[in-house]
Design a protein around this motif. Structure first.
Motif, PDB file in Angstrom:
ATOM      1  N   ILE A  89      -0.142  13.525   7.074  1.00  0.00           N
ATOM      2  CA  ILE A  89      -1.114  14.526   7.513  1.00  0.00           C
ATOM      3  C   ILE A  89      -2.039  14.881   6.358  1.00  0.00           C
ATOM      4  N   LEU A  90      -1.467  15.017   5.161  1.00  0.00           N
ATOM      5  CA  LEU A  90      -2.277  15.313   3.981  1.00  0.00           C
ATOM      6  C   LEU A  90      -3.200  14.156   3.639  1.00  0.00           C
ATOM      7  N   PHE A  91      -2.701  12.933   3.713  1.00  0.00           N
ATOM      8  CA  PHE A  91      -3.538  11.766   3.433  1.00  0.00           C
ATOM      9  C   PHE A  91      -4.672  11.637   4.451  1.00  0.00           C
ATOM     10  N   GLN A  92      -4.385  11.940   5.703  1.00  0.00           N
ATOM     11  CA  GLN A  92      -5.428  11.872   6.733  1.00  0.00           C
ATOM     12  C   GLN A  92      -6.510  12.914   6.468  1.00  0.00           C
ATOM     13  N   PHE A  93      -6.107  14.132   6.170  1.00  0.00           N
ATOM     14  CA  PHE A  93      -7.071  15.197   5.896  1.00  0.00           C
ATOM     15  C   PHE A  93      -7.893  14.867   4.650  1.00  0.00           C
ATOM     16  N   GLY A  94      -7.231  14.378   3.604  1.00  0.00           N
ATOM     17  CA  GLY A  94      -7.945  13.985   2.396  1.00  0.00           C
ATOM     18  C   GLY A  94      -8.900  12.835   2.628  1.00  0.00           C
ATOM     19  N   GLY A  95      -8.503  11.899   3.475  1.00  0.00           N
ATOM     20  CA  GLY A  95      -9.387  10.779   3.804  1.00  0.00           C
ATOM     21  C   GLY A  95     -10.650  11.231   4.503  1.00  0.00           C
ATOM     22  N   TYR A  96     -10.511  12.165   5.441  1.00  0.00           N
ATOM     23  CA  TYR A  96     -11.699  12.698   6.122  1.00  0.00           C
ATOM     24  C   TYR A  96     -12.602  13.461   5.160  1.00  0.00           C
ATOM     25  N   ILE A  97     -12.005  14.246   4.263  1.00  0.00           N
ATOM     26  CA  ILE A  97     -12.814  14.997   3.290  1.00  0.00           C
ATOM     27  C   ILE A  97     -13.589  14.041   2.399  1.00  0.00           C
ATOM     28  N   ILE A  98     -12.905  13.056   1.837  1.00  0.00           N
ATOM     29  CA  ILE A  98     -13.565  12.111   0.924  1.00  0.00           C
ATOM     30  C   ILE A  98     -14.633  11.309   1.657  1.00  0.00           C
ATOM     31  N   LEU A  99     -14.337  10.867   2.873  1.00  0.00           N
ATOM     32  CA  LEU A  99     -15.291  10.059   3.635  1.00  0.00           C
ATOM     33  C   LEU A  99     -16.567  10.836   3.959  1.00  0.00           C
ATOM     34  N   PHE A 100     -16.425  12.027   4.519  1.00  0.00           N
ATOM     35  CA  PHE A 100     -17.612  12.784   4.906  1.00  0.00           C
ATOM     36  C   PHE A 100     -18.381  13.311   3.702  1.00  0.00           C
ATOM     37  N   GLN A 101     -17.676  13.685   2.645  1.00  0.00           N
ATOM     38  CA  GLN A 101     -18.351  14.156   1.438  1.00  0.00           C
ATOM     39  C   GLN A 101     -19.171  13.033   0.805  1.00  0.00           C
ATOM     40  N   SER A 102     -18.636  11.819   0.775  1.00  0.00           N
ATOM     41  CA  SER A 102     -19.393  10.715   0.198  1.00  0.00           C
ATOM     42  C   SER A 102     -20.567  10.311   1.086  1.00  0.00           C
ATOM     43  N   LEU A 103     -20.384  10.369   2.408  1.00  0.00           N
ATOM     44  CA  LEU A 103     -21.511  10.076   3.299  1.00  0.00           C
ATOM     45  C   LEU A 103     -22.654  11.067   3.097  1.00  0.00           C
ATOM     46  N   VAL A 104     -22.304  12.331   2.930  1.00  0.00           N
ATOM     47  CA  VAL A 104     -23.339  13.343   2.692  1.00  0.00           C
ATOM     48  C   VAL A 104     -24.058  13.071   1.378  1.00  0.00           C
ATOM     49  N   LYS A 105     -23.319  12.742   0.330  1.00  0.00           N
ATOM     50  CA  LYS A 105     -23.951  12.446  -0.964  1.00  0.00           C
ATOM     51  C   LYS A 105     -24.886  11.245  -0.861  1.00  0.00           C
ATOM     52  N   ILE A 106     -24.424  10.185  -0.222  1.00  0.00           N
ATOM     53  CA  ILE A 106     -25.248   8.980  -0.117  1.00  0.00           C
ATOM     54  C   ILE A 106     -26.517   9.267   0.681  1.00  0.00           C
ATOM     55  N   LEU A 119     -22.864   5.438  -6.812  1.00  0.00           N
ATOM     56  CA  LEU A 119     -21.638   6.128  -7.199  1.00  0.00           C
ATOM     57  C   LEU A 119     -20.940   6.776  -6.006  1.00  0.00           C
ATOM     58  N   GLY A 120     -21.609   6.858  -4.873  1.00  0.00           N
ATOM     59  CA  GLY A 120     -20.970   7.396  -3.682  1.00  0.00           C
ATOM     60  C   GLY A 120     -20.156   6.368  -2.921  1.00  0.00           C
ATOM     61  N   PHE A 121     -20.377   5.099  -3.201  1.00  0.00           N
ATOM     62  CA  PHE A 121     -19.662   4.054  -2.469  1.00  0.00           C
ATOM     63  C   PHE A 121     -18.172   3.976  -2.786  1.00  0.00           C
ATOM     64  N   PRO A 122     -17.731   4.182  -4.056  1.00  0.00           N
ATOM     65  CA  PRO A 122     -16.269   4.211  -4.259  1.00  0.00           C
ATOM     66  C   PRO A 122     -15.577   5.295  -3.447  1.00  0.00           C
ATOM     67  N   ASP A 123     -16.202   6.461  -3.348  1.00  0.00           N
ATOM     68  CA  ASP A 123     -15.620   7.523  -2.524  1.00  0.00           C
ATOM     69  C   ASP A 123     -15.621   7.134  -1.051  1.00  0.00           C
ATOM     70  N   LEU A 124     -16.685   6.522  -0.604  1.00  0.00           N
ATOM     71  CA  LEU A 124     -16.771   6.089   0.783  1.00  0.00           C
ATOM     72  C   LEU A 124     -15.668   5.089   1.116  1.00  0.00           C
ATOM     73  N   PHE A 125     -15.460   4.139   0.228  1.00  0.00           N
ATOM     74  CA  PHE A 125     -14.429   3.137   0.464  1.00  0.00           C
ATOM     75  C   PHE A 125     -13.032   3.713   0.273  1.00  0.00           C
ATOM     76  N   ALA A 126     -12.866   4.682  -0.617  1.00  0.00           N
ATOM     77  CA  ALA A 126     -11.559   5.318  -0.790  1.00  0.00           C
ATOM     78  C   ALA A 126     -11.180   6.107   0.456  1.00  0.00           C
ATOM     79  N   GLY A 127     -12.123   6.855   1.015  1.00  0.00           N
ATOM     80  CA  GLY A 127     -11.845   7.594   2.249  1.00  0.00           C
ATOM     81  C   GLY A 127     -11.544   6.674   3.407  1.00  0.00           C
TER      82      GLY A 127
END
Length: 143
Positions: A89-106, A119-127
């Protein structure tokens, strides 16, 4: 879809929205010299995608072999840090945070500076790797 969310799901959505809103202001203040990181971001993106993609299902499979029960993640479930087996559950929530935050930055850097923010692509791929890893782990749990 929103009518199926309980209080926990709505609180999680507000947290994701606040973090994405905060990353808009960070993205606006990014320097103009963002093109020099292109060759490093590809290697880091690959590592950031592959590591959680492999790590989470392997840990879940090893844990299930030793008798640990993992809770199936859902957006409406509370994050319990100290409860064994609730880590997905924590990994899922963290994945959504990282994914949407990196999309907003890009997107914000692309709109304001008219350049690709590598520099936003590593976060995008990590999420993305986290979310796919959680999905693979849930398929392991269901078998």
């Amino acid at each position: 879809m929103l009518d199926k969310w309980n209080r926990t799901g709505k609180i999680k959505a507000v947290i994701v929205f606040i973090i994405c809103f905060y990353s808009i202001f960070i993205s606006i203040s990014i320097s103009k010299d963002i093109e020099r990181y292109t060759e490093h971001s590809l290697a880091v993106s690959t590592i950031a995608f592959v590591f959680p993609l492999l790590f989470i299902p392997i840990v879940v499979k090893l844990g299930s072999l030793f008798g640990r029960k993992f809770e199936r993640p859902s957006w409406n479930k509370k994050i319990r840090f100290l409860k064994p087996g609730a880590s997905l559950i924590l990994f899922q929530f963290g994945g959504y945070i990282i994914l949407f935050q990196s999309l907003v930055k890009i997107l914000v850097v692309g709109i304001i500076h008219q350049k690709i923010y590598f520099l936003g692509f590593p976060d995008l791929f990590a999420g993305t790797g986290l979310l796919i890893g959680v999905w693979l782990a849930t398929t392991i749990i269901s078998k």
